[in-house]
Write a protein that holds these residues in place. Structure first.
Motif, PDB file in Angstrom:
ATOM      1  N   LEU A 201       0.812  -1.206   0.000  1.00 24.64           N
ATOM      2  CA  LEU A 201       0.000   0.000   0.000  1.00 24.64           C
ATOM      3  C   LEU A 201       0.850   1.263   0.000  1.00 24.64           C
ATOM      4  CD1 LEU A 201      -2.495  -1.097   2.798  1.00 24.64           C
ATOM      5  CD2 LEU A 201      -2.796  -1.318   0.326  1.00 24.64           C
ATOM      6  N   THR A 202       0.293   2.292  -0.603  1.00 28.49           N
ATOM      7  CA  THR A 202       0.837   3.641  -0.509  1.00 28.49           C
ATOM      8  C   THR A 202      -0.255   4.488   0.135  1.00 28.49           C
ATOM      9  OG1 THR A 202       2.184   3.360  -2.488  1.00 28.49           O
ATOM     10  CG2 THR A 202       1.714   5.639  -1.792  1.00 28.49           C
ATOM     11  N   LEU A 203       0.118   5.210   1.176  1.00 27.64           N
ATOM     12  CA  LEU A 203      -0.797   6.104   1.879  1.00 27.64           C
ATOM     13  C   LEU A 203      -0.339   7.525   1.648  1.00 27.64           C
ATOM     14  CD1 LEU A 203      -0.742   4.275   5.340  1.00 27.64           C
ATOM     15  CD2 LEU A 203      -2.166   3.740   3.364  1.00 27.64           C
ATOM     16  N   LYS A 204      -1.283   8.432   1.443  1.00 28.09           N
ATOM     17  CA  LYS A 204      -0.924   9.828   1.253  1.00 28.09           C
ATOM     18  C   LYS A 204      -1.821  10.717   2.105  1.00 28.09           C
ATOM     19  CE  LYS A 204       0.965   9.684  -3.401  1.00 28.09           C
ATOM     20  NZ  LYS A 204       0.797  10.113  -4.787  1.00 28.09           N
ATOM     21  N   LEU A 205      -1.245  11.810   2.512  1.00 28.79           N
ATOM     22  CA  LEU A 205      -1.999  12.843   3.196  1.00 28.79           C
ATOM     23  C   LEU A 205      -3.058  13.354   2.215  1.00 28.79           C
ATOM     24  CD1 LEU A 205      -1.886  14.227   5.950  1.00 28.79           C
ATOM     25  CD2 LEU A 205      -0.289  15.867   4.973  1.00 28.79           C
ATOM     26  N   ARG A 206      -4.301  13.379   2.636  1.00 26.40           N
ATOM     27  CA  ARG A 206      -5.406  13.736   1.751  1.00 26.40           C
ATOM     28  C   ARG A 206      -5.160  15.068   1.033  1.00 26.40           C
ATOM     29  NH1 ARG A 206     -10.427  11.850   1.106  1.00 26.40           N
ATOM     30  NH2 ARG A 206     -10.353  10.550   2.956  1.00 26.40           N
ATOM     31  N   ALA A 207      -4.569  16.021   1.706  1.00 25.84           N
ATOM     32  CA  ALA A 207      -4.326  17.341   1.106  1.00 25.84           C
ATOM     33  C   ALA A 207      -3.377  17.277  -0.077  1.00 25.84           C
ATOM     34  CB  ALA A 207      -3.775  18.296   2.172  1.00 25.84           C
ATOM     35  N   LEU A 208      -2.608  16.201  -0.190  1.00 24.40           N
ATOM     36  CA  LEU A 208      -1.634  16.079  -1.277  1.00 24.40           C
ATOM     37  C   LEU A 208      -2.138  15.227  -2.439  1.00 24.40           C
ATOM     38  CD1 LEU A 208       1.599  15.583   0.872  1.00 24.40           C
ATOM     39  CD2 LEU A 208       0.683  17.709  -0.110  1.00 24.40           C
ATOM     40  N   VAL A 209      -3.347  14.734  -2.335  1.00 23.32           N
ATOM     41  CA  VAL A 209      -3.895  13.850  -3.381  1.00 23.32           C
ATOM     42  C   VAL A 209      -4.561  14.693  -4.457  1.00 23.32           C
ATOM     43  CG1 VAL A 209      -5.535  12.016  -3.895  1.00 23.32           C
ATOM     44  CG2 VAL A 209      -4.231  11.963  -1.788  1.00 23.32           C
TER      45      VAL A 209
END
Length: 148
Positions: free
Chosen positions: A140-148
């Motif tokens: 998995l790759t997780l990202k901070l929502r603000a950076l998506v």
């Protein structure tokens, strides 16, 4: 689960630390019901003690008993805190089993059950942006929502 139980990142880390160090859900529930801080002495760590575990939960309306029995969602994850939670919840090591960067977590390999737990626990300020099948289950790759 009719209502989603919310826990702070700090409370969630301590709950998963107790589980990860072998404390059963039944033992955790007994300690919660008795508000027995000493029951957590064997799983306490220098940076993660349980001195204010119950008072913090009471003050912030965290239903610890329901969180243990029914699950929970973390209210907000910092990048460092998310890495610590993953470490405690799944027994993985940052920089060995996954990488935490600025607003991103990469290389996180989980079995299907762990991936499901992560999806349910992850605070809404983070999203799973990529999932690929690997022998262990999913990477998995997780990202901070603000950076998506």
């Amino acid at each position: 689960m009719s209502t989603e139980i919310k826990l702070s990142q700090s409370t969630a880390i301590r709950l998963e630390q107790a589980r990860g160090k072998g404390m059963s859900d039944a033992a955790i529930l007994r300690a919660i019901q008795a508000k027995d801080v000493a029951a957590f002495d064997a799983v306490s760590e220098e940076d993660y003690k349980y001195d204010e575990f119950f008072s913090y939960a009471d003050e912030h309306g965290e239903n610890l008993e329901a969180a243990v029995q029914d699950g929970y969602r973390i209210t907000f994850n910092t990048r460092g805190g998310l890495g610590i939670w993953v470490e405690k919840a799944f027994g993985l090591q940052p920089d060995r089993d996954f990488t935490v960067g600025e607003g991103i977590v990469t290389g996180l390999k989980l079995n299907p059950e762990q991936a499901e737990v992560l999806a349910k626990r992850l605070a809404s300020n983070w999203v799973i942006t990529d999932s690929k099948d690997v022998p262990e289950g999913q990477e998995l790759t997780l990202k901070l929502r603000a950076l998506v």
